[in-house]
Enzyme design. Structure first.
Site, short mmCIF file in Angstrom:
data_model
loop_
_atom_site.label_atom_id
_atom_site.label_comp_id
_atom_site.label_asym_id
_atom_site.label_seq_id
_atom_site.Cartn_x
_atom_site.Cartn_y
_atom_site.Cartn_z
N LYS A 122 -1.60 0.99 0.09
CA LYS A 122 -1.68 2.37 0.53
C LYS A 122 -2.92 3.08 -0.01
O LYS A 122 -3.50 3.92 0.65
CB LYS A 122 -0.44 3.16 0.10
CG LYS A 122 0.79 2.82 0.92
CD LYS A 122 1.87 3.87 0.71
CE LYS A 122 3.06 3.56 1.60
NZ LYS A 122 4.17 4.51 1.39
N LYS A 206 3.15 -6.66 10.45
CA LYS A 206 4.47 -6.02 10.56
C LYS A 206 4.44 -4.84 11.54
O LYS A 206 3.46 -4.13 11.63
CB LYS A 206 4.86 -5.46 9.19
CG LYS A 206 6.06 -6.13 8.58
CD LYS A 206 6.43 -5.46 7.27
CE LYS A 206 6.63 -3.96 7.40
NZ LYS A 206 7.16 -3.30 6.23
N LYS A 209 4.86 2.20 11.40
CA LYS A 209 4.63 3.53 11.96
C LYS A 209 3.18 3.96 11.80
O LYS A 209 2.73 4.89 12.45
CB LYS A 209 5.59 4.55 11.35
CG LYS A 209 5.68 4.59 9.86
CD LYS A 209 6.92 5.41 9.45
CE LYS A 209 7.22 5.23 7.97
NZ LYS A 209 8.57 5.69 7.63
#
Ligand code: TRP
Length: 344
Positions: A122, A206, A209
């Site tokens: 992240k 994966k 979102k």
């Protein structure tokens, strides 16, 4: 409020899990976590919350955050989490999570957090510009779990490492303060047919979102038209489906679609291959589209219905918050005594 856990909970199994209110929920969340909540709520005492504290580790529009929380609750309810059985609450309505997180910040070691791969992913190249909260995110997650002394935590595959950290924190607290067994060593529950749902555009990453392409995922709020279009456009190869799983290994997109079909229909991938072996995607995709529409369509419709009147969701959150505060209170009171705090 008492100093001890209510007798009925002692030695019992309890689930805690959280979902962040950041971005639309999709098929991967549904198959990876949400359906597990629905099944497990009948097996163990269940606490499910919307992680609005965690959401703040990255910028959120304050004017939208409450509605983002409601949307996650609508998804819980629409998939079948029953507020009469499971406790549904917003993380920010239970201050014990943040209070315990502070104490755990002092238990966890910098070296442990340095190893967390989700932070590295992240934060990317510019970790010095990340919030400090993003760094200690897994410590707050440990507090979420242990404030309620959870024994089982249904999560996606990517959360395994955070669950190991949670166990390390529990064990170190129990050891340092000489209270063997005070915090349970919670187990991640990751297995299940939907443990790893991949992007519809690339079978090697994966479903997420944060993927810029909306065609990479099926959102819980997609209508029937959008769902079947996304399935039709999903990346595949030109080969027909094989009759065994081994032959799918080198074909990530095909393997993913077979896995999605299996998870949505509640059968194994072998069973799906038995039915479709020898057929191409021209035949398989329309069947998958129909299946996805029949399972996901009603979920989206129910979410829209629930979100049209916020009253019901807000009442559920108020009742769940009260219950979760009561459950966490004796643990927090005991922790404050154990560490020797002045107030508690
Ligand atoms: N980190 C989890 C995720 O991104 C969300 C989460 C926060 C969570 N607190 C939790 C999950 C506690 C399980 C238990 O999916």
């Amino acid at each position: 409020m008492t100093d001890e856990a209510p007798a009925a909970y002692v030695g019992q199994k309890r689930i805690v899990s959280g979902v962040q209110p950041t971005g639309d929920l999709h098929l991967g969340n549904y198959l990876g976590a949400l359906i597990k909540f629905v099944r497990m709520q009948h097996e163990m005492e269940t606490f499910i919350f919307v992680a609005d504290l965690h959401a703040l580790t990255e910028w959120q529009d304050p004017a939208k955050l409450k509605d983002q929380v409601r949307e996650i609750v609508a998804a819980f309810l629409a998939v079948g989490v029953d507020p009469k059985i499971a406790t549904i609450f917003a993380q920010s309505s239970v201050p014990a999570h943040a209070e315990l997180a502070w104490i755990f910040n002092c238990v966890a070691r910098l070296g442990w957090l340095d190893r967390m791969t989700q932070f590295k992913d992240k934060a990317g190249k510019h970790k010095e510009r990340s919030s400090v909260g993003l760094y200690t995110y897994p410590v707050l997650q440990a507090a979420d779990i242990l404030a309620h002394k959870a024994t089982h935590v249904p999560v996606g595959e990517d959360q395994r490492q955070h669950l190991e950290l949670t166990r390390d924190i529990a064990a170190k607290f129990n050891h340092d303060f000489d209270r063997p067994g005070f915090f349970p060593l919670a187990e991640a529950v990751v297995q299940g047919p939907g443990a790893r749902i991949m992007s519809l555009r690339d079978g090697k990453v994966k479903m997420s979102k944060s993927d810029p392409s909306d065609y990479s995922r099926i959102n819980l709020t997609d209508d029937a038209e959008a769902i079947s279009q996304k399935v039709r456009k999903a990346r595949t190869d030109a080969e027909p489906l094989p009759d065994n799983l081994e032959a799918l290994k080198a074909r990530p997109e095909a393997e993913n679609l077979v896995g999605v079909y299996a998870a949505l229909s509640g059968v194994t991938a072998e069973v799906v291959l038995k039915e479709f072996a020898g057929q191409g995607f021209g035949a398989f995709k329309p069947k998958l589209a129909d299946l996805a529409v029949s399972v996901m369509g009603p979920i989206g419709a129910e979410m829209r219905r629930l979100l049209a009147d916020k009253g019901e969701i807000d009442r559920i959150l108020a009742a769940g918050g009260e219950k979760a505060r009561d459950t966490a209170a004796p643990t927090l009171a005991e922790v404050k005594k154990i560490v020797g705090y002045w107030a508690g």
